[in-house]
Design a protein around this motif. Structure first.
Motif, mmCIF file in Angstrom:
data_model
loop_
_atom_site.group_PDB
_atom_site.id
_atom_site.type_symbol
_atom_site.label_atom_id
_atom_site.label_comp_id
_atom_site.label_asym_id
_atom_site.label_seq_id
_atom_site.Cartn_x
_atom_site.Cartn_y
_atom_site.Cartn_z
ATOM 1 N N MET A 53 -35.604 17.651 -25.495
ATOM 2 C CA MET A 53 -36.833 17.292 -26.214
ATOM 3 C C MET A 53 -38.062 17.271 -25.319
ATOM 4 S SD MET A 53 -36.703 16.941 -29.424
ATOM 5 C CE MET A 53 -38.025 15.834 -29.900
ATOM 6 N N PRO A 90 -32.966 21.387 -41.547
ATOM 7 C CA PRO A 90 -32.433 20.092 -41.109
ATOM 8 C C PRO A 90 -31.071 19.772 -41.701
ATOM 9 C CG PRO A 90 -34.738 19.874 -41.651
ATOM 10 C CD PRO A 90 -34.340 21.257 -42.061
ATOM 11 N N SER A 94 -27.762 19.541 -39.490
ATOM 12 C CA SER A 94 -27.005 18.292 -39.393
ATOM 13 C C SER A 94 -25.539 18.517 -39.715
ATOM 14 C CB SER A 94 -27.592 17.251 -40.352
ATOM 15 O OG SER A 94 -28.962 17.073 -40.095
ATOM 16 N N GLY B 30 -32.061 15.729 -37.475
ATOM 17 C CA GLY B 30 -32.339 16.967 -38.215
ATOM 18 C C GLY B 30 -33.798 17.090 -38.593
ATOM 19 N N LYS B 31 -34.363 16.021 -39.190
ATOM 20 C CA LYS B 31 -35.762 16.095 -39.648
ATOM 21 C C LYS B 31 -36.721 15.941 -38.480
ATOM 22 C CE LYS B 31 -36.196 16.034 -44.337
ATOM 23 N NZ LYS B 31 -37.055 16.954 -45.074
ATOM 24 N N MET B 33 -36.296 15.591 -34.850
ATOM 25 C CA MET B 33 -36.225 16.328 -33.586
ATOM 26 C C MET B 33 -36.263 17.830 -33.789
ATOM 27 S SD MET B 33 -33.365 14.088 -31.654
ATOM 28 C CE MET B 33 -33.779 13.345 -30.115
ATOM 29 N N VAL B 34 -35.460 18.316 -34.738
ATOM 30 C CA VAL B 34 -35.369 19.774 -34.910
ATOM 31 C C VAL B 34 -36.725 20.349 -35.301
ATOM 32 C CG1 VAL B 34 -34.289 21.578 -36.279
ATOM 33 C CG2 VAL B 34 -32.917 19.709 -35.439
ATOM 34 N N LYS B 36 -39.648 19.254 -34.492
ATOM 35 C CA LYS B 36 -40.521 19.308 -33.314
ATOM 36 C C LYS B 36 -40.114 20.451 -32.398
ATOM 37 C CE LYS B 36 -41.772 14.460 -33.014
ATOM 38 N NZ LYS B 36 -41.349 13.215 -32.382
ATOM 39 N N ILE B 37 -38.797 20.599 -32.214
ATOM 40 C CA ILE B 37 -38.324 21.677 -31.329
ATOM 41 C C ILE B 37 -38.722 23.028 -31.902
ATOM 42 C CG2 ILE B 37 -36.240 22.817 -30.505
ATOM 43 C CD1 ILE B 37 -35.019 19.990 -30.234
ATOM 44 N N ASP B 38 -38.575 23.164 -33.232
ATOM 45 C CA ASP B 38 -38.953 24.423 -33.863
ATOM 46 C C ASP B 38 -40.436 24.684 -33.705
ATOM 47 O OD1 ASP B 38 -36.522 25.212 -34.609
ATOM 48 O OD2 ASP B 38 -36.670 24.618 -36.710
ATOM 49 N N ASN B 40 -42.281 23.684 -31.336
ATOM 50 C CA ASN B 40 -42.499 24.088 -29.945
ATOM 51 C C ASN B 40 -42.122 25.546 -29.731
ATOM 52 O OD1 ASN B 40 -43.119 23.615 -27.204
ATOM 53 N ND2 ASN B 40 -40.933 23.491 -26.770
ATOM 54 N N VAL B 41 -40.982 25.937 -30.315
ATOM 55 C CA VAL B 41 -40.547 27.338 -30.164
ATOM 56 C C VAL B 41 -41.567 28.267 -30.809
ATOM 57 C CG1 VAL B 41 -38.781 28.990 -30.834
ATOM 58 C CG2 VAL B 41 -38.104 26.760 -30.004
ATOM 59 N N ASP B 42 -42.047 27.869 -32.005
ATOM 60 C CA ASP B 42 -43.049 28.694 -32.687
ATOM 61 C C ASP B 42 -44.307 28.814 -31.845
ATOM 62 O OD1 ASP B 42 -41.378 29.120 -34.736
ATOM 63 O OD2 ASP B 42 -42.286 27.681 -36.122
#
Lengths: 261, 162
Positions: A53, A90, A94, B30-31, B33-34, B36-38, B40-42
């Motif tokens: 992160m 998501p 998950s 899932g909501k 962290m993912v 935010k990571i996405d 960032n990747v974008d």
């Protein structure tokens, strides 16, 4: 694990044992070894994700790994659902991560510490049923939310001849309704069967070494041990494949709900 | 099989904990962290695309600059060639003019000299004739005793000389 009388019971590993008694509206929601391993899996996923992160422009190794997994799910969703699939990332992420980590957690060799046993949460029908129902109810909710009663046109594929109108929708409806069961049973059976097989083979190795007749160890224990290595590798593959299959099928079912046929 | 044998005693606990854990997983990881990571990747993909576009623009610019440069070079070269050609032509014309002038001067001198020469020759010729005529008259007088007039002698000499 070895039973009381030195006999190896391959089913004992699936035994649920309450660790703390809990009660909610008359339902027994005790904290069990199964619940414990669900939390362990959740914690492992959190550690894995938190390590990636940092969100740097130039990713490090860990961040690359995390982005690899999220990118994998992203690609799967955009490939099977299209641009609208991004909303469901998501959920599928998950499901995929929980199944993958639970499967691998069940393969962890922490049994070498006396008194500690892994528990494969995905080898329980009650757990896989919850996951399958989550997947299936998402499809239902999305389908009826987006298309209303038009969603039923899913059961009439394009180009169905009028003469078969009485049969095809019935078959389609059946194949649709069987989905949660196939999702739940596939994962449950694959994980249970794999773990039983490994336990039986491990029993051959241990009992063969402990046998009084000397010929048993090289004749039974050694081949079983070699086979055990192969089966373990195969089982690791199955762990990943089952998680992938569950996620991919969920993606395809969501595609049905979003785009109809 | 404990999964089925225990199902009635454990289903509530399994459902409850599974839903709880999955809820935490879905909303917490899932909501949150993912996504935010996405993002960032974008953002990284966008940055890479922008940088590539900028590099492409710079390359095109450099190419037009190179093209302009070679054009200027060509113009300068043809200019220089034209200048060299005119200079050469001018030099050639100059040389021609001077050559012609020198030629004319020389031929003039030549003709003057020729005229002087021919005059001198004519003079000499007349001198020789008169001397020869006198000599002829004298010879005739001495040899034959006949008197020859100067005119007759001159005519005879002329006839013999020419």
């Amino acid at each position: 694990m070895a039973g009381e009388s030195g006999k190896i019971d391959p089913m004992h590993q699936f035994q649920i044992e309450p660790l703390a008694k809990l009660d909610l509206f008359g339902y027994d929601i005790s904290f069990t070894n199964s619940s414990l391993f669900m939390l362990v899996v959740l914690g492992a996923i959190w550690v894995f994700m938190a390590g990636g992160m940092k969100r740097e422009l130039v990713p490090g190794r860990w961040q690359m790994a995390v982005e690899g997994v999220t990118g994998f799910i992203n690609n799967m969703m955009s490939a099977s659902v299209g641009p609208e699939g991004k909303k469901y990332v998501p959920l599928v992420f998950s499901l995929f991560m929980f199944i993958l980590f639970a499967n691998f957690m069940g393969m962890m060799p922490i049994g070498i510490v006396p008194g500690v046993h892994t528990f494969t949460v995905t080898s329980h029908l009650t757990v896989t049923a919850v996951l399958a129902v989550l997947s299936f109810s998402t499809v239902l909710v999305v389908g009826f939310w987006k298309h209303g009663f038009h969603f039923f046109s899913l059961f009439v594929p394009h180009g169905t001849p009028w003469a078969l109108m009485w049969l095809i929708p019935a078959i389609e409806l059946f194949s649709f309704l069987i989905r949660p069961f196939s999702l739940a049973l596939r994962l449950f059976v694959a994980m249970s069967a794999g773990h039983i097989l490994m336990k039986v083979l491990a029993g051959f190795v241990i009992n063969g070494l402990n046998a009084e007749a000397l010929w048993v160890a090289p004749m039974v224990a050694l081949p079983s041990f070699i086979l055990m290595i192969g089966i373990t590798l195969l089982e690791l593959l199955v762990c990943a494949i089952q998680a992938y299959v569950f996620a991919l099928l969920t993606a395809l079912y969501i595609n049905d709900a979003v785009n109809l046929h | 099989m404990p999964q089925i044998a225990q199902i009635l005693e454990t289903y509530a606990s399994q459902f409850f904990w599974m839903l709880l854990v999955f809820g935490l997983l879905y909303f917490g990881i899932g909501k949150a962290m993912v996504t935010k990571i996405d993002a960032n990747v974008d953002a990284r993909d966008r940055k890479i695309a922008e940088d590539l576009a900028a590099a492409e623009r710079a390359r095109a610019e450099a190419e037009t600059m190179v093209a302009g440069g070679s054009e200027a070079l060509n113009a300068a070269r043809s200019d220089a060639q034209a200048k060299a050609a005119t200079a050469k032509a001018k030099a050639a014309k100059d040389a021609e003019v001077r050559l012609a002038k020198a030629d004319a001067e020389i031929s003039e001198k030549l003709s003057v000299a020729e005229a002087v020469l021919s005059k001198a020759r004519a003079k000499a010729m007349t001198g020789i004739e008169s001397v020869a005529a006198e000599a002829a008259a004298d010879i005739v007088a001495k040899v034959s005793g006949a008197k020859v007039s100067a005119a007759q002698a001159a005519t005879a000499v002329k006839a013999v000389l020419n």
